[in-house]
Design an enzyme around this catalytic site. Structure first.
Site, PDB file in Angstrom:
ATOM      1  N   ASN A  95       0.830  -1.211   0.000  1.00 27.68           N
ATOM      2  CA  ASN A  95       0.000   0.000   0.000  1.00 27.68           C
ATOM      3  C   ASN A  95       0.863   1.259   0.000  1.00 27.68           C
ATOM      4  O   ASN A  95       1.913   1.308   0.644  1.00 27.68           O
ATOM      5  CB  ASN A  95      -1.023   0.010   1.144  1.00 27.68           C
ATOM      6  CG  ASN A  95      -0.454  -0.340   2.506  1.00 27.68           C
ATOM      7  OD1 ASN A  95       0.603  -0.955   2.605  1.00 27.68           O
ATOM      8  ND2 ASN A  95      -1.140   0.061   3.553  1.00 27.68           N
ATOM      9  N   GLU A 138      -3.147  -4.342  -3.348  1.00 26.58           N
ATOM     10  CA  GLU A 138      -3.666  -5.117  -4.480  1.00 26.58           C
ATOM     11  C   GLU A 138      -3.651  -4.284  -5.759  1.00 26.58           C
ATOM     12  O   GLU A 138      -3.329  -4.771  -6.839  1.00 26.58           O
ATOM     13  CB  GLU A 138      -5.111  -5.559  -4.218  1.00 26.58           C
ATOM     14  CG  GLU A 138      -5.302  -6.452  -3.011  1.00 26.58           C
ATOM     15  CD  GLU A 138      -5.559  -5.656  -1.731  1.00 26.58           C
ATOM     16  OE1 GLU A 138      -4.915  -4.604  -1.530  1.00 26.58           O
ATOM     17  OE2 GLU A 138      -6.401  -6.091  -0.935  1.00 26.58           O
ATOM     18  N   CYS A 186     -10.391  -4.739  -0.189  1.00 23.49           N
ATOM     19  CA  CYS A 186     -11.479  -3.760  -0.080  1.00 23.49           C
ATOM     20  C   CYS A 186     -12.259  -3.724  -1.396  1.00 23.49           C
ATOM     21  O   CYS A 186     -11.840  -4.286  -2.406  1.00 23.49           O
ATOM     22  CB  CYS A 186     -10.925  -2.371   0.258  1.00 23.49           C
ATOM     23  SG  CYS A 186     -10.279  -1.461  -1.158  1.00 23.49           S
TER      24      CYS A 186
HETATM   25  N1  THU Z   1      -5.365  -1.468   2.387  1.00 30.94           N
HETATM   26  C1  THU Z   1      -4.837  -2.282   1.424  1.00 30.94           C
HETATM   27  O1  THU Z   1      -3.688  -2.113   1.003  1.00 30.94           O
HETATM   28  N2  THU Z   1      -5.608  -3.277   0.918  1.00 30.94           N
HETATM   29  C2  THU Z   1      -6.900  -3.503   1.302  1.00 30.94           C
HETATM   30  O2  THU Z   1      -7.573  -4.321   0.707  1.00 30.94           O
HETATM   31  C3  THU Z   1      -7.477  -2.765   2.419  1.00 30.94           C
HETATM   32  C4  THU Z   1      -6.703  -1.598   2.900  1.00 30.94           C
HETATM   33  C5  THU Z   1      -4.538  -0.383   2.903  1.00 30.94           C
HETATM   34  C6  THU Z   1      -5.006   0.987   2.481  1.00 30.94           C
HETATM   35  C7  THU Z   1      -4.453   1.842   3.579  1.00 30.94           C
HETATM   36  O3  THU Z   1      -3.116   2.140   3.251  1.00 30.94           O
HETATM   37  C8  THU Z   1      -4.467   0.949   4.797  1.00 30.94           C
HETATM   38  O4  THU Z   1      -4.553  -0.376   4.308  1.00 30.94           O
HETATM   39  C9  THU Z   1      -5.630   1.219   5.745  1.00 30.94           C
HETATM   40  O5  THU Z   1      -6.827   1.114   5.088  1.00 30.94           O
END
Ligand code: THU
Length: 292
Positions: free
Chosen positions: A65, A78, A109
């Site tokens: 992320n 993702e 998400c």
């Molecule tokens: N996040 C992801 O990388 N993937 C997901 O499917 C859910 C959330 C990250 C986004 C943000 O940087 C942190 O997790 C908190 O939501």
């Protein structure tokens, strides 16, 4: 509450390719943390993808992320991995894995789900459930399924439901959709702290920079939040086909998730037929506030 997707599978039982993709996801979360890319949440997530290009060649891609001071431009792990793969021409995904370092067992998400299904609903999904790298194995398509209830004809709806259908269909003409050409309207019915009920309306609002567009459902939900209405929520939305898989965009489902895990959703088709669905059905094993 929401059931986890897929079948528990031990790391040792995975194929060589699957093991490699799982390791890439674990590494992706570590890289996001190492470069302080998840500096806002301190919630490192990693993803791995095995994909095929037009020549039939296979390659693997990792991602983590990448956050932004202003939340919306934040890219989940993702989507980082998916865009790396797609940009290199590897558009057919075969294996996708996800790892949340602080919340193993987390699931993608709604926004990520929407991007992933575009590159292959048949791809294997490996949600890593613990630090031993064991997984739950499902299909990417399972992330955005269709509703299970049968379609109802307009004539068979209650008087109140018929009113909602007429109202939401009438709103569609206000949509600003010069680029997507897909007018959509939504009604968000909810209560405030005092138990007063109100209906909030929204239409799709395209933007020349596509990512800046707002979907009808999110406009309605955000107006409700602004007015202090966030309880006992229910969504009514026009869709192309209420009986298809993925009838509502993952982004809308993700925004709705913040109001609770299982709101009722009324899917209204162009012929005014209706399918009654629930959030947990359209966004199973969802990523919600409990994760953080
Ligand atoms: N996040 C992801 O990388 N993937 C997901 O499917 C859910 C959330 C990250 C986004 C943000 O940087 C942190 O997790 C908190 O939501």
């Amino acid at each position: 509450m929401t059931q986890p997707l897929g079948i528990f599978t031990r790391f040792e039982a995975l194929s060589v390719d699957e093991k490699q993709i799982v390791d890439l996801a674990v590494g992706g979360a570590a890289t996001s943390a190492r470069h302080s890319l998840c500096f806002k949440s301190d919630f490192p997530v990693g993803a791995g993808i095995l994909a095929v290009n037009e020549k039939g060649e296979t390659r693997v891609f990792g991602g983590g992320n990448v956050e932004n001071d202003w939340f919306p431009p934040t890219i989940c792990a993702e989507r980082t991995a998916a865009t790396r793969a797609a940009f290199e021409g590897y558009k057919q995904f075969r294996i996708v894995s996800v790892f949340c370092r602080k919340f193993p067992g987390g699931s993608p998400c709604g926004l990520c789900r929407q991007l992933l299904v575009q590159f292959g609903r048949d791809a294997t999904l490996l949600n890593i459930v613990d630090h031993e790298r064991n997984v739950r194995k499902a299909l990417v398509g399972d992330l955005l399924p269709g509703a299970s209830a049968a379609s109802m004809a307009f004539a068979d709806l209650s008087g109140d439901e018929q009113k909602l259908v007429r109202r939401v269909n009438g709103l569609k003409q206000r949509a600003h959709v010069p680029y997507s050409k897909r007018p959509r309207a939504a009604l968000f019915i909810c209560e405030n702290e005092k138990g007063v009920q109100r209906v909030f309306a929204g239409v799709s609002d395209d933007n020349a920079s596509y990512g800046g567009s707002a979907l009808a459902e999110t406009v309605a939900m955000r107006s409700a939040r602004t007015a202090g209405f966030a309880r006992n929520v229910r969504l009514v939305v026009t869709v192309d086909d209420p009986t298809s898989v993925n009838p509502v965009e993952g982004e809308c489902l993700q925004v709705l998730r913040e109001f609770g895990a299982d709101a009722p959703i009324m899917l209204v088709g162009p012929d005014r037929s209706v399918v009654h669905a629930r959030l947990d059905e359209l966004l199973p094993d969802s990523f919600g506030p409990e994760a953080l």
